[in-house]
Design a protein around this motif. Structure first.
Motif, PDB file in Angstrom:
ATOM      1  N   GLY A   1       0.807  -1.214   0.000  1.00  0.00           N
ATOM      2  CA  GLY A   1       0.000   0.000   0.000  1.00  0.00           C
ATOM      3  C   GLY A   1       0.842   1.265   0.000  1.00  0.00           C
ATOM      4  N   ASP A   2       0.181   2.380   0.153  1.00  0.00           N
ATOM      5  CA  ASP A   2       0.834   3.686   0.075  1.00  0.00           C
ATOM      6  C   ASP A   2       1.240   4.268   1.419  1.00  0.00           C
ATOM      7  OD1 ASP A   2       0.579   3.703  -2.705  1.00  0.00           O
ATOM      8  OD2 ASP A   2      -1.413   4.629  -2.611  1.00  0.00           O
ATOM      9  N   GLU A   3       0.755   3.692   2.519  1.00  0.00           N
ATOM     10  CA  GLU A   3       1.064   4.240   3.837  1.00  0.00           C
ATOM     11  C   GLU A   3       2.506   3.922   4.240  1.00  0.00           C
ATOM     12  OE1 GLU A   3      -2.233   3.959   6.894  1.00  0.00           O
ATOM     13  OE2 GLU A   3      -2.753   2.324   5.531  1.00  0.00           O
ATOM     14  N   ASP A   4       3.163   4.892   4.893  1.00  0.00           N
ATOM     15  CA  ASP A   4       4.522   4.676   5.411  1.00  0.00           C
ATOM     16  C   ASP A   4       4.508   4.125   6.828  1.00  0.00           C
ATOM     17  OD1 ASP A   4       5.840   5.519   3.106  1.00  0.00           O
ATOM     18  OD2 ASP A   4       5.860   7.605   3.757  1.00  0.00           O
ATOM     19  N   ILE A   5       3.439   4.422   7.573  1.00  0.00           N
ATOM     20  CA  ILE A   5       3.284   3.974   8.949  1.00  0.00           C
ATOM     21  C   ILE A   5       1.893   3.372   9.091  1.00  0.00           C
ATOM     22  CG2 ILE A   5       3.076   4.716  11.376  1.00  0.00           C
ATOM     23  CD1 ILE A   5       5.901   5.016  10.462  1.00  0.00           C
TER      24      ILE A   5
ATOM     25  N   LYS B   1      -9.724  -0.311  24.707  1.00  0.00           N
ATOM     26  CA  LYS B   1      -8.522   0.200  24.062  1.00  0.00           C
ATOM     27  C   LYS B   1      -7.513  -0.941  23.948  1.00  0.00           C
ATOM     28  CE  LYS B   1      -8.860   5.059  25.204  1.00  0.00           C
ATOM     29  NZ  LYS B   1      -8.089   6.221  25.645  1.00  0.00           N
ATOM     30  N   PRO B   2      -6.509  -0.782  23.082  1.00  0.00           N
ATOM     31  CA  PRO B   2      -5.536  -1.873  22.905  1.00  0.00           C
ATOM     32  C   PRO B   2      -4.674  -2.100  24.147  1.00  0.00           C
ATOM     33  CG  PRO B   2      -5.021   0.000  21.467  1.00  0.00           C
ATOM     34  CD  PRO B   2      -6.255   0.346  22.200  1.00  0.00           C
ATOM     35  N   ILE B   3      -4.145  -3.314  24.222  1.00  0.00           N
ATOM     36  CA  ILE B   3      -3.161  -3.643  25.251  1.00  0.00           C
ATOM     37  C   ILE B   3      -1.766  -3.672  24.648  1.00  0.00           C
ATOM     38  CG2 ILE B   3      -4.771  -4.898  26.727  1.00  0.00           C
ATOM     39  CD1 ILE B   3      -3.653  -7.518  25.523  1.00  0.00           C
ATOM     40  N   TYR B   4      -1.713  -3.664  23.322  1.00  0.00           N
ATOM     41  CA  TYR B   4      -0.433  -3.772  22.617  1.00  0.00           C
ATOM     42  C   TYR B   4      -0.585  -3.087  21.265  1.00  0.00           C
ATOM     43  CZ  TYR B   4       3.936  -6.074  21.233  1.00  0.00           C
ATOM     44  OH  TYR B   4       5.229  -6.330  20.857  1.00  0.00           O
ATOM     45  N   ILE B   5       0.412  -2.307  20.872  1.00  0.00           N
ATOM     46  CA  ILE B   5       0.364  -1.594  19.594  1.00  0.00           C
ATOM     47  C   ILE B   5       1.642  -1.894  18.822  1.00  0.00           C
ATOM     48  CG2 ILE B   5       0.232   0.660  18.476  1.00  0.00           C
ATOM     49  CD1 ILE B   5      -1.254   1.645  21.036  1.00  0.00           C
ATOM     50  N   ASP B   6       1.470  -2.402  17.613  1.00  0.00           N
ATOM     51  CA  ASP B   6       2.596  -2.702  16.730  1.00  0.00           C
ATOM     52  C   ASP B   6       2.635  -1.640  15.647  1.00  0.00           C
ATOM     53  OD1 ASP B   6       4.666  -3.880  15.325  1.00  0.00           O
ATOM     54  OD2 ASP B   6       3.620  -5.758  14.941  1.00  0.00           O
ATOM     55  N   MET B   7       3.743  -0.922  15.564  1.00  0.00           N
ATOM     56  CA  MET B   7       3.943   0.108  14.551  1.00  0.00           C
ATOM     57  C   MET B   7       4.720  -0.509  13.396  1.00  0.00           C
ATOM     58  SD  MET B   7       6.279   3.499  14.841  1.00  0.00           S
ATOM     59  CE  MET B   7       5.736   5.037  14.133  1.00  0.00           C
ATOM     60  N   TRP B   8       4.086  -0.571  12.231  1.00  0.00           N
ATOM     61  CA  TRP B   8       4.753  -1.058  11.025  1.00  0.00           C
ATOM     62  C   TRP B   8       5.270   0.148  10.261  1.00  0.00           C
ATOM     63  CZ3 TRP B   8       0.194  -4.630   9.183  1.00  0.00           C
ATOM     64  CH2 TRP B   8       0.040  -5.676  10.097  1.00  0.00           C
ATOM     65  N   SER B   9       6.506   0.087   9.811  1.00  0.00           N
ATOM     66  CA  SER B   9       7.117   1.262   9.194  1.00  0.00           C
ATOM     67  C   SER B   9       7.863   0.937   7.906  1.00  0.00           C
ATOM     68  CB  SER B   9       8.101   1.904  10.177  1.00  0.00           C
ATOM     69  OG  SER B   9       8.758   2.988   9.563  1.00  0.00           O
ATOM     70  N   LYS B  10       7.669   1.806   6.923  1.00  0.00           N
ATOM     71  CA  LYS B  10       8.455   1.768   5.695  1.00  0.00           C
ATOM     72  C   LYS B  10       9.550   2.837   5.719  1.00  0.00           C
ATOM     73  CE  LYS B  10       4.638   0.196   2.809  1.00  0.00           C
ATOM     74  NZ  LYS B  10       3.677   0.606   1.770  1.00  0.00           N
TER      75      LYS B  10
ATOM     76  N   HIS C   1      11.064   7.093  15.396  1.00  0.00           N
ATOM     77  CA  HIS C   1       9.769   6.449  15.487  1.00  0.00           C
ATOM     78  C   HIS C   1       9.099   6.683  16.842  1.00  0.00           C
ATOM     79  CE1 HIS C   1      11.099   4.744  11.748  1.00  0.00           C
ATOM     80  NE2 HIS C   1       9.857   4.360  11.532  1.00  0.00           N
ATOM     81  N   ILE C   2       9.877   6.830  17.899  1.00  0.00           N
ATOM     82  CA  ILE C   2       9.305   7.196  19.196  1.00  0.00           C
ATOM     83  C   ILE C   2       8.667   8.574  19.096  1.00  0.00           C
ATOM     84  CG2 ILE C   2       9.872   7.844  21.584  1.00  0.00           C
ATOM     85  CD1 ILE C   2      11.935   5.529  21.531  1.00  0.00           C
TER      86      ILE C   2
END
Length: 139
Positions: free
Chosen positions: A39-43, A72-81, A94-95
């Motif tokens: 896709g087109d998203e970077d994050i 609300k979430p208990i865990y968040i995974d940040m995917w990054s290009k 990223h922080i």
């Protein structure tokens, strides 16, 4: 603040290749990963929500999307290009993105505390990751 994981496209690709059942139980998650990769998203943020009553107490308290049950979430995974691999500067970058997206903060200085020693990192690798690495160094 909660638990965050930072994952690059290389990490996601290896996850698909070596760890996921792409046509079975993990198909929906694999499709989500592929939509991000191509896709087109970077994050992109992938959320893990409470699975039972015990997990509810681990919900984040900051601005994060709720699921259909209102949790609300208990865990968040940040995917990054934006990064091919992680070093101190990339983690700091990223922080800053996470702080702005979830806490509304424009951070000036990121300081790492309680950084594990080389020996601690090596022991963690040998216990937690090495058993899953195949002979060519890939997952």
């Amino acid at each position: 603040m909660g638990y965050f994981e930072l994952t690059t496209v290389i990490g996601l690709t290896n996850l698909l290749r070596y760890d996921m059942d792409i046509i079975g139980d993990d198909k929906e998650y694999c499709d989500e990963i592929n939509r991000f990769i191509y896709g087109d998203e970077d994050i992109y943020y992938c959320y893990t929500y409470p699975r039972d009553g015990e997990d509810v107490s681990y919900q984040v308290t900051h601005a994060a999307p709720t699921n259909m049950e209102g949790y609300k979430p208990i865990y968040i995974d940040m995917w990054s290009k934006l990064s091919q691999s992680w070093d101190i500067d990339e983690v700091k970058k990223h922080i800053n993105i996470i702080a702005k997206d979830f806490l509304g903060l424009n951070t000036v200085n990121i300081e790492f505390i309680d950084i594990p020693s080389f020996e601690e990192t090596k022991i963690s690798y040998e216990q937690d990751y090495k058993p899953f690495v195949n002979g060519n160094g890939s997952y």
